[in-house]
Design a protein around this motif. Structure first.
Motif, PDB file in Angstrom:
ATOM      1  N   THR A 129      59.849 -76.208  -2.956  1.00 43.91           N
ATOM      2  CA  THR A 129      59.654 -74.620  -3.430  1.00 43.91           C
ATOM      3  C   THR A 129      60.505 -74.683  -4.112  1.00 43.91           C
ATOM      4  O   THR A 129      61.345 -74.945  -5.205  1.00 43.91           O
ATOM      5  N   THR A 185      65.094 -69.453   5.202  1.00 41.29           N
ATOM      6  CA  THR A 185      65.384 -70.357   6.630  1.00 41.29           C
ATOM      7  C   THR A 185      64.881 -71.549   6.417  1.00 41.29           C
ATOM      8  O   THR A 185      63.376 -71.627   6.374  1.00 41.29           O
ATOM      9  N   ASP A 230      66.276 -73.511  -0.004  1.00 34.49           N
ATOM     10  CA  ASP A 230      65.238 -72.995  -1.040  1.00 34.49           C
ATOM     11  C   ASP A 230      65.219 -74.214  -1.784  1.00 34.49           C
ATOM     12  O   ASP A 230      64.422 -74.152  -3.002  1.00 34.49           O
ATOM     13  N   ASN A 244      54.626 -74.025   5.352  1.00 42.88           N
ATOM     14  CA  ASN A 244      54.853 -74.801   6.205  1.00 42.88           C
ATOM     15  C   ASN A 244      54.358 -76.139   5.604  1.00 42.88           C
ATOM     16  O   ASN A 244      53.033 -76.675   5.304  1.00 42.88           O
ATOM     17  N   ARG A 271      59.668 -75.695   8.445  1.00 45.08           N
ATOM     18  CA  ARG A 271      58.806 -74.877   7.862  1.00 45.08           C
ATOM     19  C   ARG A 271      60.267 -73.760   7.452  1.00 45.08           C
ATOM     20  O   ARG A 271      61.581 -74.140   7.356  1.00 45.08           O
ATOM     21  N   ILE A 272      59.483 -72.986   5.858  1.00 45.19           N
ATOM     22  CA  ILE A 272      60.817 -72.119   5.071  1.00 45.19           C
ATOM     23  C   ILE A 272      60.108 -71.582   5.056  1.00 45.19           C
ATOM     24  O   ILE A 272      59.697 -71.229   4.579  1.00 45.19           O
ATOM     25  N   HIS A 273      61.558 -70.267   5.594  1.00 47.52           N
ATOM     26  CA  HIS A 273      60.608 -68.975   5.023  1.00 47.52           C
ATOM     27  C   HIS A 273      61.854 -68.172   4.333  1.00 47.52           C
ATOM     28  O   HIS A 273      63.154 -68.328   4.053  1.00 47.52           O
ATOM     29  N   GLU A 277      70.059 -71.918   7.602  1.00 45.23           N
ATOM     30  CA  GLU A 277      70.355 -70.453   6.930  1.00 45.23           C
ATOM     31  C   GLU A 277      71.037 -69.983   5.148  1.00 45.23           C
ATOM     32  O   GLU A 277      72.261 -70.446   6.068  1.00 45.23           O
ATOM     33  N   LYS A 320      63.033 -64.871   1.827  1.00 44.07           N
ATOM     34  CA  LYS A 320      62.621 -63.697   1.865  1.00 44.07           C
ATOM     35  C   LYS A 320      63.853 -62.206   0.843  1.00 44.07           C
ATOM     36  O   LYS A 320      64.830 -63.258   0.853  1.00 44.07           O
ATOM     37  N   ARG A 332      58.353 -61.527   0.587  1.00 42.81           N
ATOM     38  CA  ARG A 332      58.367 -63.186   1.740  1.00 42.81           C
ATOM     39  C   ARG A 332      57.272 -63.978   1.033  1.00 42.81           C
ATOM     40  O   ARG A 332      56.630 -63.436   1.219  1.00 42.81           O
ATOM     41  N   GLN A 333      57.676 -65.279   1.426  1.00 47.00           N
ATOM     42  CA  GLN A 333      57.024 -66.769   1.661  1.00 47.00           C
ATOM     43  C   GLN A 333      57.019 -67.277   2.498  1.00 47.00           C
ATOM     44  O   GLN A 333      59.473 -67.874   2.933  1.00 47.00           O
ATOM     45  N   THR A 334      56.589 -68.420   3.064  1.00 48.01           N
ATOM     46  CA  THR A 334      56.418 -69.111   4.116  1.00 48.01           C
ATOM     47  C   THR A 334      55.613 -70.153   4.046  1.00 48.01           C
ATOM     48  O   THR A 334      54.519 -69.910   3.204  1.00 48.01           O
TER      49      THR A 334
END
Length: 681
Positions: free
Chosen positions: A454, A378, A119, A426, A404-406, A351, A408, A422-424
């Motif tokens: 981010t 992640t 993050d 790319n 790619r950052i996810h 992660e 949650k 959640r936010q994703t």
């Protein structure tokens, strides 16, 4: 009869005093850098980089914080050296300045392990300066190398025993404000095995009230050569920090009345933190894997954290963190269209899971929960970078990376509606650079690169005071341009000069809501521009004397920024000096004698977006010296001492940005001293 190793060390001091900016016998043109992923000579790297060798990190230093080692790196500004609970804040060309605690916007690597989380946040409390061999700094956006939050990069490498004598050392240091530190180190090699083991204990009362620190750190690296250019390295880092108190920030009238006092409520609440962290790493490399080289790195980090913030209300934070990941890359040199070409390509997966709660505190007593959530981040990445030698002197470098950052949040708090979300993201990053080594020891370069950041989970905090995401916050993105020259002259002088221009979109800025005490929230401020000039010069003008100077002249300002009905267009970015100038004069004499005098100028700053709160500029003067007190058959005894802020100048260790109630200031200590002995056997 073989000469004992400690007599050899003593005689080497008589014959050739060491030069602390580079290894003995090595010039800057010979230095190989590894943090740009492709290993290459510094003078073939088309980017602004600085390398700090072991001498400036260790020699006569207290070895408490990174600011001791990075003072001669242009473009880098460090704050909060004296508040161990909030942690040292690092800004590189303005990236990272927004952090109220820890590190944001700058990637931290330690022995190849990414201490920066998926993050984007990082902590520095487990870096072992007692065993650090070198620190590499990339002074500009580098997301193409490291992904999220890479507005700059600091990469620390600790010893693994291969380049050291078989020895044990015990170092005892004491000083002002009841500072005490004990460090024990053992290193050696035996056939294919090599190791370095370090342990330290720190106790420190601090200059201000409510600033005590108790910290224990263990760091070890064990390496095994497997033959045929293969090796495996195990890394263990253990941190136990049962107490780091937080003195909080003060208003201007409180500073005037008593600089050493703690902030309102901090002592009543016993503000501070406790940390228990374990890091394990396993790394494998095969330098003859087919036609190229293969590297595989894995790691696991466990962090248990409790913090009481310096204000009542929802100010008690607890989390248990699991953070793990793996990275593999392949490197090869070949010919492309008849031209020499080398590349690296790889993938990475990481992660982070934070099981986090937040509780209310009233009248010094814990109350009920205000937040209870599981935060999961992640990051999946693929990257490639290549160098094409157009001629013997000109190299074209290109790089690309996809992340790619996810993020949650699973809201487990039963007291309100479910705010899970959640936010994703790319994100593509790229870089292009051109290096022209127009003479063997002189280089010109140009590059353009991108970076993205981010918001961290903390920066996604919802201003409504409930859990979940603040949907109004977006990643900030930047475009960096650089032109640079570096080289060394025959008279013992080396230079590094850089011009930079960075455009940032959706700059993330901290603020505090009225009535929220000292809790920080974030918003996007629009566009900003950072441009400036960086210069570093070193001159060995006699075999025993060397001078280094590092200058930064910059302009950091908002282009467009409107908030709360106000326009801040063309205002300065808060929390950043636009001029810094550091100088270091070193003398090395016979038998291990040394003395170092440092001066440091920090230009004025502003503390708020409106540019209404100004912080004066200041000069600091530091002095340290040491000697080999005894050199026997099996024992070397070293003594050292230092004085920081020799002129007892009043200044601030930290300035909090956009603080409520005028609580902007964390005063720094005045004149302090330290002294110690090191036994090597």
């Amino acid at each position: 009869m073989q000469t004992p190793k400690y007599i050899s060390l003593f005689l080497s001091g008589l014959i050739a005093p060491s030069i602390t900016t580079t290894a003995h016998g090595q010039t800057p043109a010979d230095i190989v850098v590894t943090s740009p992923v492709i290993e290459r000579a510094l003078y073939e790297t088309p980017a602004a980089m600085s390398v700090v060798r072991q001498g400036p990190i260790h020699e006569g230093q207290a070895r408490l914080k990174l600011d001791e080692s990075l003072g001669q790196v242009p473009g880098v500004f460090l704050q909060n050296q004296e508040n161990f609970a909030q942690g040292e804040r690092i800004a590189i060309r303005g990236f990272g300045a927004r952090a109220p605690f820890g590190v944001r916007g700058v990637t931290i690597m330690v022995d190849g392990i990414p201490y920066t989380l998926p993050d984007g946040q990082a902590q520095l409390d487990a870096i072992d300066l007692d065993t650090a061999e070198r620190i590499e700094v990339i002074r500009g956006p580098a997301s193409v190398l490291y992904g999220n939050a890479a507005g700059g990069v600091i990469s620390v490498t600790t010893a693994d025993g291969r380049r050291q004598a078989d020895q044990t050392s015990i170092r005892v240091t004491g000083g002002s404000n009841d500072f005490g530190k004990l460090s024990i180190n053992n290193s050696g090699s035996n056939g294919p095995w090599s190791h370095n083991i370090s342990a330290s204990a720190l106790n420190y009362e601090g200059y201000r009230d409510q600033a005590k620190v108790e910290k224990y750190l263990f760091n070890t690296k064990l390496r095994r050569e497997l033959g045929d250019d293969r090796s495996v390295t195990a890394i263990i880092n253990l941190l136990q920090n049962p107490r780091s108190e937080d003195p909080g920030a003060l208003k201007a009238d409180q500073v005037e009345a008593d600089r050493s006092q703690a902030g309102d409520s901090t002592e009543k609440l016993n503000a501070g933190q406790t940390v228990d962290q374990q890091v394990l790493g396993l790394q494998y490399q095969d330098l003859s894997a087919g036609p190229g080289e293969l590297r595989i790195k894995t790691f696991y980090m466990r962090r248990n954290f409790e913090q009481q913030l310096p204000y009542p209300g929802d100010s008690r934070i607890d989390y248990d963190r699991d953070y793990f990941g793996a990275r593999t890359d392949y490197r090869q040199s070949l010919e492309l269209a008849g031209l020499p070409f080398r590349y690296v390509a790889g993938v990475e997966a990481r992660e982070q899971k934070d099981d986090r709660i937040r509780r209310n505190v009233e009248d010094g007593k814990l109350q009920g929960l205000s937040e209870d959530e599981l935060q999961t981040a992640t990051a999946l990445s693929a990257f490639a970078q290549g160098d094409l030698s157009l001629t013997d002197q000109i190299t074209l470098s290109l790089g690309s990376r996809f992340d790619r950052i996810h993020l949650k949040i699973s809201d487990d708090y039963a007291g309100d509606e479910d705010r899970s979300g959640r936010q994703t993201f790319n994100e593509w990053s790229g870089s292009a650079g051109l290096s022209y080594r127009y003479r063997p020891s002189h280089q010109a370069y140009a590059n353009i690169s991108t970076a993205f950041e981010t918001p961290t989970f903390s920066e996604f905090a919802n201003p409504s005071g409930t859990g979940g995401f603040n949907a109004g916050v977006e990643p900030q993105k930047s475009l960096n341009h650089e032109l640079g020259l570096r080289g060394e002259l025959n008279n013992g002088m080396n230079y590094d000069v850089t011009l930079f221009w960075i455009n940032v979109r959706d700059e993330l800025i901290p603020y505090e809501l009225p009535g929220s005490d000292e809790r920080t929230f974030y918003r996007n401020a629009g566009d900003t521009t950072r441009k400036g000039f960086e210069a570093a010069v070193g001159w060995l003008f006699t075999p025993s004397w060397r001078i280094n100077s590092a200058l930064t002249l910059a302009n950091y300002e908002f282009d467009t920024y409107r908030a709360d009905g106000n326009s801040y267009d063309n205002n300065r970015l808060p929390g950043l000096p636009e001029q810094t100038w550091s100088n270091r004069l070193q003398w090395h004499g016979l038998g291990g004698k040394f003395a170092t005098l440092e001066t440091r100028y920090i230009g004025d700053m502003i503390a708020d977006d409106a540019n209404e709160v100004k912080v004066d500029d200041y000069w600091l003067l530091n002095l340290r010296a040491g000697d080999n007190l005894y050199a026997g058959q099996n024992l070397l005894l070293k003594g050292f001492a230092g004085v920081r802020n020799l002129t007892d100048r009043n200044h601030f260790a930290n300035v909090r940005i956009n603080a409520n109630y005028g609580k902007y200031f964390e005063p720094a200590s005045g004149r302090t001293w330290y002294a110690g002995l090191e036994f090597v056997f």
